[in-house]
Design a protein around this motif. Structure first.
Motif, short mmCIF file in Angstrom:
data_model
loop_
_atom_site.label_atom_id
_atom_site.label_comp_id
_atom_site.label_asym_id
_atom_site.label_seq_id
_atom_site.Cartn_x
_atom_site.Cartn_y
_atom_site.Cartn_z
N SER B 111 0.84 -1.19 0.00
CA SER B 111 0.00 0.00 0.00
C SER B 111 0.89 1.25 0.00
N ASN B 112 0.39 2.25 -0.70
CA ASN B 112 1.08 3.55 -0.80
C ASN B 112 2.53 3.43 -1.31
N ASN B 114 5.72 4.19 -3.28
CA ASN B 114 6.24 5.43 -3.85
C ASN B 114 6.59 5.20 -5.33
#
Lengths: 288, 212
Positions: B111-112, B114
Motif C-alpha cells: 500500500s502507498n 512510492n
C-alpha cells in the motif's frame, strides 16, 4: 576462358611472425575443381581467409566471378559456399533451426534440397550440433554450403578427420556439384588421395608461395620420379630435365616433368609414376 | 539481419529460458517482501539478468568459430554488429516487461508504494544493463571473449560508476538530490544510451579491422 576465382599476387604478413603469404597467384576455370596442397603452415588457410576477407590482405587481387571481393559486395557472397575445417555453427542449434537461420540469410536458400540431402546423408534434423559426430557435422556444413545454390565452393580441410565412407559420400556431393559447368571448387586438403579422385587442377603452396599449378592429369600421367643412382644423377641436365630432387640414401629421386621425353633421353634410369603426395614431398623437401 | 538475430536467439535460448524463469520467480517477491525500498533492486536485477549472458554468447560464437563463418555470409560486417546490439536491446526490453510485472504486483501488494521507487527501479536496471552491453561488446571484440566473466564484472562496476558519477555531477547543481532520485535515474539512462551509441560505432570500427 571464364574463371570463377582469380588470385593475383596475394600477400599477407603478420606482426611478430616470420610467416608471410608471398604473392600467391592462381586461377580456377569455371566448371573445375582446384586442389590446394601444402604442408602444415604453408599458407593454405591464410590464402583462403584472405580470399574470404576474414583477414585483411596486404596486397594483391582476389576476383570472384570477375568481381573484386569486398565487405560491401554481398551479392558475390550469395554465390559462394564455404566450409572450414571445423563446425562453425552454434552448438545449441539443430540442423532444422540452422536452416531457419540460413533461409533468412541467403536469397536462394533451397529448403527442399536441404531436406532431401540431409535425409540422404542420414543427418538428424532435430539433434543439436553439439550432439552430432564430427562426420555428421562436416556433412551438415557441406549441405548448408550447397543449399543456397552457390557457384563456387571454398573448402578448407573439409574432409580431414573423416573416415573413408563419409569422405566418399562427401566427394560424391562435390562431383555432383561440378556437373554444372558453371560450378567450381577450391579445396584445400592434406588428404591428397581425395584430390587425386576429384580435382582437375592442383596448386602447390610452400612457405607462403604458390610453387606450382598444373592439371591433375598432367601431374599423374606426364610427371614422374626418376630413381637415379648417384653417378646417373651427376650426368643429368638438371636445368633442363628435372624440377627438383631429393637424396634418399644412395639413391636420388628426381621429379621429372615429362617422363616419356626423359625415358627417351635417359633409357637406363628407372622412372616411376608419381602421386600428388610424392610431388609435394619432392617440392617441399627438395635439395635442389 | 533477421537470420543473424534468429541465430543469436537460438544460441542463447537455453540461457534466456533460465533467465526468464529466474526473473519470473523474482516477480513474486513483492508478495513476500512488503517493503517498497527493495522493489527498485528487484526490478533492476530482473532487467540486468537478461544481459548477463552477453559475454557467454560471444564466447560461444568465438569458440564455435561462428564469428569467422558469419563474415563469409552475404551480410556486411556492420550488419553483424547491428544484429548483436539489436539482440541485446530486445533482451533488455524483455527484462523491462518482466520488471513491469513486478511493478504491477508491488502496486497491488504494497500500500502507498512510492512511484519514485518504481521509476528508479527501471532506471537502475536500464543503466546497469545498457552500460554492461556498451562496455562488453567493444572490449570483447577487441581482446576476445576468453575472459568474459572478468569483463562482465568490470562492466557492472563501470555501470555503477556511471550512475554514481551522474549522481555526483547532479548533486553539484542540486544539493538535496539523492542517488535513488528519479532525476539521477533518468539522467543515467540518457547517459547510458549515449554510451551505447558510442559503443556501437566503436564496435563497428573494431570489427571492420578484426581478423578471424
Amino acid at each position: 576462358m571464364n574463371y570463377s576465382l582469380e588470385i593475383e599476387n596475394l600477400s599477407k604478413t603478420y606482426p611478430h611472425s616470420d610467416f608471410r603469404l608471398d604473392r600467391v597467384s592462381f586461377k580456377i576455370p569455371a566448371g573445375t575443381i582446384m586442389g590446394f596442397v601444402g604442408e602444415n603452415g604453408a599458407g593454405k588457410t591464410t590464402t583462403i581467409s584472405a580470399i574470404l576477407n576474414t583477414i585483411q590482405k596486404d596486397g594483391g587481387k582476389v576476383k570472384v566471378f570477375g568481381q573484386e571481393m569486398s565487405d560491401n559486395n554481398i551479392d558475390v557472397r550469395e554465390d559462394i559456399g564455404v566450409v572450414f575445417d571445423a563446425v562453425n555453427f552454434s552448438p545449441e542449434l539443430t540442423p532444422k533451426k540452422l536452416s531457419n537461420v540460413m533461409s533468412r540469410i541467403y536469397k536462394n536458400w533451397n529448403q527442399d534440397y536441404f531436406l532431401t540431402t540431409t535425409n540422404k546423408l542420414d543427418i538428424p534434423l532435430n539433434r543439436k550440433v553439439k550432439q552430432l559426430s564430427r562426420g555428421m557435422t562436416m556433412k551438415l556444413a557441406i549441405v548448408v554450403a550447397l543449399s543456397h545454390s552457390p557457384k563456387l565452393l571454398i573448402l578448407d580441410e573439409a574432409t580431414s578427420g573423416l573416415d573413408p565412407v563419409v569422405r566418399e559420400e562427401i566427394l560424391d556431393l562435390f562431383l555432383e556439384f561440378v556437373e554444372n559447368e558453371n560450378h567450381s571448387i577450391l579445396m584445400s586438403s592434406h588428404i591428397t588421395t581425395d584430390l587425386e579422385k576429384i580435382a582437375d587442377y592442383i596448386t602447390f603452396i610452400h612457405k607462403g608461395k604458390s610453387i606450382l599449378t598444373e592439371k591433375k592429369d598432367t601431374l599423374i600421367y606426364e610427371y614422374g620420379i626418376a630413381r637415379c643412382k648417384a653417378e646417373q644423377f651427376i650426368n643429368l641436365d638438371k636445368e633442363e630435365d628435372i624440377l627438383s630432387y631429393r637424396k634418399r640414401g644412395h639413391q636420388v629421386d628426381a621429379l621429372v616433368k615429362n617422363k616419356t621425353v626423359f625415358e627417351k633421353k635417359y633409357g637406363d634410369i628407372i622412372i616411376d609414376n608419381v602421386t600428388i603426395d610424392e610431388i609435394m614431398l619432392l617440392l617441399v623437401k627438395r635439395e635442389g | 539481419m533477421k537470420g543473424l538475430l534468429i541465430n543469436n536467439f537460438y544460441s542463447m535460448l537455453s540461457n534466456v529460458k533460465l533467465t526468464l524463469g529466474m526473473a519470473l520467480i523474482m516477480t513474486l517477491a513483492p508478495i513476500f517482501i512488503r517493503e517498497s525500498s527493495f522493489i527498485p533492486t528487484i526490478m533492476g536485477v530482473q532487467i540486468f539478468l537478461f544481459v548477463v549472458y552477453t559475454g557467454t554468447s560471444l564466447q560461444a560464437d568465438e569458440s564455435s568459430k561462428w564469428s569467422k563463418f558469419e563474415i563469409t555470409l552475404p551480410v556486411k560486417r556492420k550488419t553483424i554488429i547491428n544484429a548483436k546490439y539489436v539482440s541485446s536491446i530486445i533482451l533488455i526490453a524483455i527484462g523491462v516487461l518482466i520488471s513491469t510485472l513486478t511493478a504491477i504486483l508491488s502496486s497491488i501488494t504494497i500500500s502507498n508504494i512510492n512511484t519514485d521507487f518504481l521509476v528508479f527501479g527501471y532506471c537502475f536496471g536500464l543503466t546497469l544493463s545498457i552500460n554492461t552491453v556498451a562496455f562488453m561488446y567493444p572490449i570483447i571484440l577487441k581482446i576476445g571473449a576468453e575472459k568474459n566473466e572478468l569483463i562482465l564484472l568490470l562492466a557492472c562496476g563501470f555501470s555503477l560508476g556511471v550512475m554514481l558519477l551522474t549522481s555526483f555531477l547532479l548533486s553539484l547543481f542540486n544539493h538535496g538530490i539523492k542517488f535513488s532520485s528519479p532525476v539521477v535515474g533518468i539522467t543515467s539512462v540518457i547517459v547510458s544510451v549515449l554510451l551505447l551509441v558510442l559503443s556501437y560505432f566503436l564496435s563497428i570500427q573494431i570489427h571492420r579491422k578484426k581478423e578471424f
